[in-house]
Scaffold this motif. Structure first.
Motif, mmCIF file in Angstrom:
data_model
loop_
_atom_site.group_PDB
_atom_site.id
_atom_site.type_symbol
_atom_site.label_atom_id
_atom_site.label_comp_id
_atom_site.label_asym_id
_atom_site.label_seq_id
_atom_site.Cartn_x
_atom_site.Cartn_y
_atom_site.Cartn_z
ATOM 1 N N ILE A 160 0.846 -1.193 0.000
ATOM 2 C CA ILE A 160 0.000 0.000 0.000
ATOM 3 C C ILE A 160 0.883 1.246 0.000
ATOM 4 O O ILE A 160 1.794 1.366 0.823
ATOM 5 C CB ILE A 160 -0.914 0.027 1.238
ATOM 6 C CG1 ILE A 160 -1.844 -1.190 1.201
ATOM 7 C CG2 ILE A 160 -1.671 1.354 1.329
ATOM 8 C CD1 ILE A 160 -3.293 -0.914 1.088
ATOM 9 N N ALA A 161 0.622 2.143 -0.932
ATOM 10 C CA ALA A 161 1.318 3.435 -0.978
ATOM 11 C C ALA A 161 0.314 4.488 -0.539
ATOM 12 O O ALA A 161 -0.675 4.735 -1.216
ATOM 13 C CB ALA A 161 1.796 3.722 -2.392
ATOM 14 N N ARG A 162 0.588 5.076 0.628
ATOM 15 C CA ARG A 162 -0.373 6.037 1.168
ATOM 16 C C ARG A 162 0.129 7.464 0.988
ATOM 17 O O ARG A 162 1.228 7.803 1.437
ATOM 18 C CB ARG A 162 -0.590 5.748 2.659
ATOM 19 C CG ARG A 162 -1.437 6.795 3.338
ATOM 20 C CD ARG A 162 -1.604 6.492 4.811
ATOM 21 N NE ARG A 162 -2.234 7.625 5.486
ATOM 22 C CZ ARG A 162 -2.355 7.739 6.786
ATOM 23 N NH1 ARG A 162 -1.908 6.796 7.582
ATOM 24 N NH2 ARG A 162 -2.942 8.795 7.312
ATOM 25 N N HIS A 163 -0.691 8.284 0.342
ATOM 26 C CA HIS A 163 -0.371 9.708 0.245
ATOM 27 C C HIS A 163 -0.434 10.281 1.660
ATOM 28 O O HIS A 163 -1.425 10.106 2.355
ATOM 29 C CB HIS A 163 -1.393 10.403 -0.655
ATOM 30 C CG HIS A 163 -1.082 11.833 -0.917
ATOM 31 N ND1 HIS A 163 -2.054 12.766 -1.148
ATOM 32 C CD2 HIS A 163 0.096 12.484 -0.986
ATOM 33 C CE1 HIS A 163 -1.477 13.944 -1.359
ATOM 34 N NE2 HIS A 163 -0.183 13.793 -1.264
ATOM 35 N N ALA A 164 0.633 10.934 2.089
ATOM 36 C CA ALA A 164 0.696 11.303 3.503
ATOM 37 C C ALA A 164 0.496 12.797 3.718
ATOM 38 O O ALA A 164 1.002 13.360 4.681
ATOM 39 C CB ALA A 164 2.022 10.828 4.096
ATOM 40 N N TYR A 165 -0.224 13.469 2.820
ATOM 41 C CA TYR A 165 -0.443 14.906 3.026
ATOM 42 C C TYR A 165 -1.899 15.287 2.736
ATOM 43 O O TYR A 165 -2.490 14.853 1.745
ATOM 44 C CB TYR A 165 0.483 15.738 2.114
ATOM 45 C CG TYR A 165 0.222 17.222 2.247
ATOM 46 C CD1 TYR A 165 0.786 17.944 3.301
ATOM 47 C CD2 TYR A 165 -0.653 17.875 1.380
ATOM 48 C CE1 TYR A 165 0.502 19.286 3.467
ATOM 49 C CE2 TYR A 165 -0.947 19.227 1.545
ATOM 50 C CZ TYR A 165 -0.364 19.927 2.596
ATOM 51 O OH TYR A 165 -0.659 21.250 2.773
ATOM 52 N N GLY A 166 -2.460 16.105 3.581
ATOM 53 C CA GLY A 166 -3.712 16.800 3.294
ATOM 54 C C GLY A 166 -4.986 15.983 3.411
ATOM 55 O O GLY A 166 -5.053 15.004 4.143
ATOM 56 N N ASP A 167 -6.000 16.414 2.667
ATOM 57 C CA ASP A 167 -7.365 15.877 2.724
ATOM 58 C C ASP A 167 -7.941 16.042 4.135
ATOM 59 O O ASP A 167 -7.690 17.040 4.789
ATOM 60 C CB ASP A 167 -7.425 14.418 2.251
ATOM 61 C CG ASP A 167 -6.940 14.244 0.808
ATOM 62 O OD1 ASP A 167 -6.700 15.258 0.140
ATOM 63 O OD2 ASP A 167 -6.807 13.095 0.358
ATOM 64 N N VAL A 168 -8.601 14.990 4.627
ATOM 65 C CA VAL A 168 -9.306 15.127 5.899
ATOM 66 C C VAL A 168 -8.335 15.326 7.077
ATOM 67 O O VAL A 168 -8.708 15.836 8.129
ATOM 68 C CB VAL A 168 -10.259 13.919 6.084
ATOM 69 C CG1 VAL A 168 -9.500 12.632 6.294
ATOM 70 C CG2 VAL A 168 -11.237 14.152 7.207
ATOM 71 N N SER A 184 6.821 9.319 -6.601
ATOM 72 C CA SER A 184 7.271 8.276 -5.667
ATOM 73 C C SER A 184 6.668 6.928 -6.042
ATOM 74 O O SER A 184 7.342 5.904 -6.021
ATOM 75 C CB SER A 184 6.881 8.622 -4.232
ATOM 76 O OG SER A 184 7.498 9.810 -3.824
ATOM 77 N N CYS A 185 5.373 6.924 -6.387
ATOM 78 C CA CYS A 185 4.688 5.666 -6.721
ATOM 79 C C CYS A 185 5.244 5.068 -8.011
ATOM 80 O O CYS A 185 5.509 3.866 -8.075
ATOM 81 C CB CYS A 185 3.190 5.896 -6.869
ATOM 82 S SG CYS A 185 2.374 6.251 -5.321
ATOM 83 N N SER A 244 11.202 9.382 -1.045
ATOM 84 C CA SER A 244 10.991 10.774 -1.446
ATOM 85 C C SER A 244 10.976 10.855 -2.972
ATOM 86 O O SER A 244 11.518 9.973 -3.648
ATOM 87 C CB SER A 244 12.077 11.665 -0.853
ATOM 88 O OG SER A 244 13.271 11.482 -1.575
ATOM 89 N N PRO A 245 10.354 11.896 -3.530
ATOM 90 C CA PRO A 245 10.251 11.973 -4.993
ATOM 91 C C PRO A 245 11.621 12.067 -5.671
ATOM 92 O O PRO A 245 11.753 11.709 -6.822
ATOM 93 C CB PRO A 245 9.423 13.230 -5.235
ATOM 94 C CG PRO A 245 9.381 13.960 -3.953
ATOM 95 C CD PRO A 245 9.634 12.980 -2.866
#
Ligand code: NAP
Ligand code: MG
Length: 402
Positions: free
Chosen positions: A130-138, A193-194, A295-296
């Motif tokens: 699982i690749a989780r975006h770790a910024y923002g949203d809820v 990154s993905c 990191s990107p």
């Protein structure tokens, strides 16, 4: 046997509680006898973070930026109870949050599979990462409890003073509203990154959002991924024989359950939070989940997905026997050593990392395991080992493999 040599040091980040105990045991038993280990050491144990006003965490992150590869022990994220327990100057932020903010990375979580610990989903034969975006949203949202009738609006005022305005709802009674955001920059980093991780792992990449309902917000995620893919990665993916696949999140969930595994599932922040716990549990145990922050611009930080196993540590302090599973922490080291070898052109490190991982898996498949696994294995009569005993078993298997 001659010890393996390293060119560039790894950034070594020590941590807290039971995993700090494991950290030293792993180094003494499984690394130092075989490798002339070169590390830049940062003590991220809570006491030292407090002494340095958390500067040590920032220094460690910058060292990863400089050297490219780090390996981290689990650390305490202070809450009120920890502030009292450690008599802290203040409630320091989560070290992982600090590292993520400085490295601007995406977290990839991947289960370790062994025979005898069967996934709850029968068809899963290979790991699902699982690749989780770790910024923002809820996670960075603002919210209002609406007390009664009134109008809720969404307003954006540009630097040029030009305004955009949307009515969210004309309330006739009490309710709730939420405002959240993301940035193109962060979504672009996530995408890079993905794509890079998929090329590295030579596995297909899946991505899913709810773009049919969220025609601007989620659709932007979909569009950014597609643009970056077409422009920079399509050819590389075709060459590597892997695919990028976009679908709706509900369709993705159904396909994941029917799949055989062996792919990377990129998730928006909330989806990744929820789905990584589901996937980890369905694969068997949190103690078998590895984690790497990428990191990107291609810096890597390896760690276990679990925490400091506090309950076991208190038993350890009282001199009671423990049975703490070191696998995810060992795999953090092997992952970091393999990557270091790749970057430095010292493939021997990768060969050692492969053997170390094989030794871990073989030891469990031979029937020696920690209690967490003994409780869920399909093997008959497993032998439950204590913490030190299990590491000794792995060392014995490793000696045979070397
Ligand atoms: P945890 O350390 O992940 O442990 C939760 C429970 O899971 C343990 O009590 C144990 O169950 C089981 N477990 C986890 N890892 C295991 C292992 N390697 N071997 C055997 N069993 C294992 O979570 P926590 O106790 O909620 O958190 C403790 C501290 O860790 C907190 O201060 C938190 O801030 C920190 N934390 C750090 C990170 C990180 O650095 N990445 C991540 C999460 C949490 P049983 O007790 O039933 O045996
Ligand atoms: Mg969660």
């Amino acid at each position: 046997m001659e010890k393996l040599q390293m060119k560039t040091p790894l950034v070594e980040m020590d941590g807290d509680e039971m995993t700090r105990v494991l950290w030293k045991l792993i180094k003494d038993e499984l690394l130092l006898p075989y490798i002339d280990l070169k590390t830049e050491y940062y003590d991220l144990g809570l006491k030292h973070r407090d002494e340095t006003d958390d500067q040590v965490t920032v220094d460690a992150a910058n060292a990863i930026r400089r050297l490219g590869v780090g390996v981290k022990c689990a650390t305490i994220t202070p809450n009120a109870a920890r502030v009292t327990e450690y008599n802290l100057k203040k409630m320091w932020k989560s070290p992982n949050g600090t590292l993520r903010a400085i490295l601007d990375g995406t977290v990839f979580r991947r289960p370790i599979l062994v025979k005898g610990i069967e996934p709850y989903v029968k068809t899963w034969e290979k790991p699902i990462t699982i690749a989780r975006h770790a910024y923002g949203d809820v996670y960075k949202a603002v919210e209002i409890k609406v007390p009664g009738p009134g109008k809720a609006e969404l307003v954006f005022t540009g630097e040029d003073g030009i305004e955009q305005r949307e009515t969210i709802q004309e309330f006739t009674g009490p309710g709730i509203i939420q405002g959240m955001h993301n940035t193109n920059k962060s979504i672009e980093s996530f995408a890079h990154s993905c794509f890079n991780f998929a090329l590295d792992a030579k596995e297909d990449l899946w991505f899913a959002t709810k773009d049919t309902i969220s025609k601007k917000y989620d659709h932007t995620f979909k569009d950014i991924f597609q643009e970056i893919y077409d422009k920079e990665y399509k050819e590389k993916f075709e060459k590597a024989g892997i695919t990028y696949f976009y679908t709706l999140i509900d369709d993705a969930v159904a396909r994941v359950i029917r799949s055989h595994g062996g792919f990377i599932w990129a998730c928006k922040n909330y989806d990744g939070d929820v789905m990584s716990d589901m996937v980890a549990t369905a694969f068997g145990s949190l103690s078998m989940m590895t984690s790497v922050l990428v990191s990107p611009d291609g810096k890597y930080e390896y760690e276990a997905a679990h925490g400091t196993v506090q309950r076991h540590y208190y038993k350890y302090l009282k001199g009671e026997p423990t049975s703490t599973n070191p696998l995810a922490t060992i795999f953090a080291w092997s992952g970091a050593l393999r990557k270091r070898g790749e970057l430095d052109g010292t493939p021997e490190l990768g060969v050692f990392a492969d053997k170390l991982e094989k030794a871990c898996i073989q030891t469990i498949e031979n029937g020696d395991m920690t209690k967490d696994l003994a409780l869920i294995t399909t093997m008959k009569d497993p032998h439950t080992c204590g913490t030190e005993e299990f590491l000794a078993c792995i060392r014995k298997t490793l000696e045979e493999l070397l």
